[in-house]
Write an enzyme that holds these catalytic residues in place. Structure first.
Site, short mmCIF file in Angstrom:
data_model
loop_
_atom_site.label_atom_id
_atom_site.label_comp_id
_atom_site.label_asym_id
_atom_site.label_seq_id
_atom_site.Cartn_x
_atom_site.Cartn_y
_atom_site.Cartn_z
CD GLN A 170 6.47 3.37 -1.63
OE1 GLN A 170 5.83 3.91 -2.00
NE2 GLN A 170 7.24 2.42 -2.17
CG ASP A 213 -7.05 7.67 11.01
OD1 ASP A 213 -8.17 7.80 10.60
OD2 ASP A 213 -6.22 7.51 10.03
CB ALA A 232 -0.93 -0.01 1.21
CB ALA A 233 1.48 3.95 -1.95
CB ALA A 234 -0.31 6.44 2.89
CB SER A 235 -0.07 11.54 1.98
OG SER A 235 -0.37 11.33 3.32
CG LEU A 236 2.18 10.89 6.06
CD1 LEU A 236 2.15 10.73 7.90
CD2 LEU A 236 2.62 12.29 5.87
#
Length: 567
Positions: A150, A300, A144-148
């Site tokens: 991966q 979260d 998975a990859a996120a803004s902060l």
């Protein structure tokens, strides 16, 4: 996630911020363009002429919804800083309308992955060894990859299956640039005559800075994971990945690989033969345990951060954003709970002021009446039939543009409860979060009362006597304070007359009409003189201004006529 889905991480939409080198000037233009467009939209929102066919509540609500969607999409385009700021602002129902809060809470930071060469470079820089030296195997395609950052799957030389979380390259530099620009924006809002009144934008900026820098510290996230794991060490139905500290740094975090079914994949859970009703109950119990027993909770808990193991245990991921409720705060919350139980708006308001959730004002009457209205409606229904989402919506509606200042911790909790209630209803249509919470709430109330009073009639008499003595002892001081305010002239008496207000409003409207008349006449005379003097272009400009003033005058006269007919 399938291989094809994972490969799409590399081919999805490209963003300007997703580069190793950032242009400070370009970022400045992009960010301020967004802010100015937002301010222009807010200005047009209150102008009736900007709505086709006139302004109505329905049209305003539709415009708010569209603007909220545009804000969410633009924040995603602006990158990691603004994705996280948007997620933080989704907890500030006291600052933004409910449509904005709801839309920002949907902000998911699914962005393109960065390449494997950058992953290799970061791991070698931070851990001092190459990937083959550290790991027996390492999947180059991220899970998975996120803004902060991966996540990649890997295996240690000792055989343990792990996941490796790597921070996005250049993130600290981007944060530094963006936060410097945001400081100027916060200062602008603070000095704004409308937006700055009663709001501490610089304080909000400082809070955002603190949370953002904490979230990109992977060592801090590792410590959070360890604390969370210890808090559930005696609960076999909750599992938390173990941290491998030998393979951790501020930008790299290696965690135990705990695969599971995403808690919102209801069909997959059903196919695995797991009890969906029991899982819904466990999700609520897990969060209440965090909040009430430990005071340390996952801030979260969206469905992507909770999974279910093959034997029905809950698995929690991602501990970058955590909340904490100190013991002293929990004690203060008891006074709020007692006030709510007794439908005593005075006590609720006083306890909220003490908690810092309500800014004290000279006239607390409107706030007290809003709280009493909320209590009357909230307490009319049995506790177990209440909906967390409905309660939080009501609270946010009351809070917006009022002196309520819900702390981030409170709104994190309410958002988490709403999310878990939605997941619970997906697992079990008959699920009710408040029904699960009732035993916890009753235990909390019982424990609080037992610390303040004894059982039976004697305890009630003691409580009433203590309350009366406190009021009596405080009365001279309150009288003295009131006399001091009278002497200083700080007490103001406000008298409102509807008839006088109406007349004053009519006089103001007539004066504005006279101004428009003078402007129309002045521009017409100027256009005539310029035309005679053969300055045709300037004459046309003056004529246009004269027509605009005349139209404004006609609209004002029509409004005045409607107002006269209403009264």
């Amino acid at each position: 996630m399938t291989v094809s889905d994972r490969s799409k991480l590399h081919t999805s939409k490209k963003y300007r911020w997703n580069r190793e080198r950032y242009s400070r000037q370009r970022r400045y233009v992009d960010i301020w363009t967004f802010v100015l467009r937002l301010l222009a939209s807010q200005w047009l929102y209150g102008k009736s002429w900007s709505y086709a066919g006139g302004m109505t509540d329905e049209k305003q609500a539709l415009r708010r919804r569209r603007l909220a969607v545009w804000i969410r999409e633009t924040l995603l385009d602006l990158g990691p800083t603004f994705i996280k700021v948007g997620q933080l602002f989704s907890t500030r129902a006291d600052l933004f309308p409910s449509e904005y809060v709801e839309e920002l809470s949907k902000l998911q930071d699914k962005v393109p992955a960065f390449n494997y060469e950058q992953v290799e470079a970061i791991i070698e820089q931070d851990l001092g060894k190459t990937i083959p030296e550290l790991y027996q195997s390492f999947d180059p395609i991220p899970l998975a990859a996120a803004s902060l950052g991966q996540v990649h799957r890997a295996q240690l030389h000792s055989g343990e299956e792990v996941v490796v979380k790597i921070q996005r390259p250049g993130l600290k530099k981007l944060f530094t640039i963006d936060l410097a620009i945001l400081k100027g924006i916060a200062r602008y809002f603070q000095n704004h005559p409308d937006w700055g009144r009663g709001r501490d934008w610089m304080g909000i900026y400082e809070e955002c800075c603190r949370i953002l820098w904490e979230e990109i510290d992977y060592l801090g996230e590792g410590r959070n994971a360890d604390t969370f794991r210890r808090n559930f060490r005696n609960e076999g139905w909750v599992r938390v990945p173990r941290v491998y500290w030998r393979y951790a740094s501020s930008r790299v975090l290696t965690l135990e690989y705990l695969p599971g079914i995403k808690i919102s994949h209801y069909d997959a859970i059903e196919a695995a033969g797991l009890d969906r009703k029991n899982l819904a109950q466990l999700g609520a119990r897990a969060y209440l345990h965090q909040l009430l027993n430990n005071g340390f909770f996952h801030a979260d808990p969206h469905p992507g951060n909770i999974a279910v193991s093959s034997d029905g245990a809950l698995i929690f991921y991602d501990f970058g954003m955590m909340g904490q409720v100190p013991a002293i705060t929990r004690e203060k919350l008891l006074n709020t709970f007692f006030g709510i139980a007794q439908k005593d708006a005075e006590q609720v308001v006083a306890s909220l002021v003490e908690l810092g959730a309500l800014a004290p004002a000279e006239d607390m009457g409107p706030v007290r009446r809003s709280v009493q209205y909320m209590l009357d409606n909230f307490m009319d229904q049995p506790f177990e039939t209440q909906s967390v989402a409905a309660i939080s919506d009501d609270l946010y509606d009351i809070a917006y543009n009022q002196p309520f200042r819900f702390p981030a911790t409170f709104t994190f909790v309410m958002r988490a409860f709403s999310t878990l209630e939605g997941v619970g209803k997906g697992l079990d249509p008959d699920f009710n979060f408040m029904e699960v919470a009732k035993p916890f709430a009753m235990q909390l109330m019982t424990d609080g009362r037992s610390s303040l009073e004894t059982d039976g009639l004697l305890g009630e008499i003691g409580r009433q006597a203590a309350q009366m003595s406190s009021t009596a002892l405080g009365l001279p001081r309150r009288i003295d304070d009131t006399i001091d305010k009278l002497e200083r002239g700080d007490i103001r008496v406000r008298v409102r007359s509807i008839e006088s207000d109406r007349l004053l409003r009519r006089i103001s409207t007539v004066n504005l009409g006279m101004n428009y008349t003078i402007l129309a006449g002045t521009f017409t005379l100027s256009a005539t003189i310029l035309l005679v003097s053969e300055y045709v272009v300037l004459a046309i400009v003056m004529a246009i201004l004269a027509v605009a003033a005349a139209i404004a005058l006609l609209r004002l006269l029509m409004r005045l006529d409607r107002y006269d007919r209403m009264f």
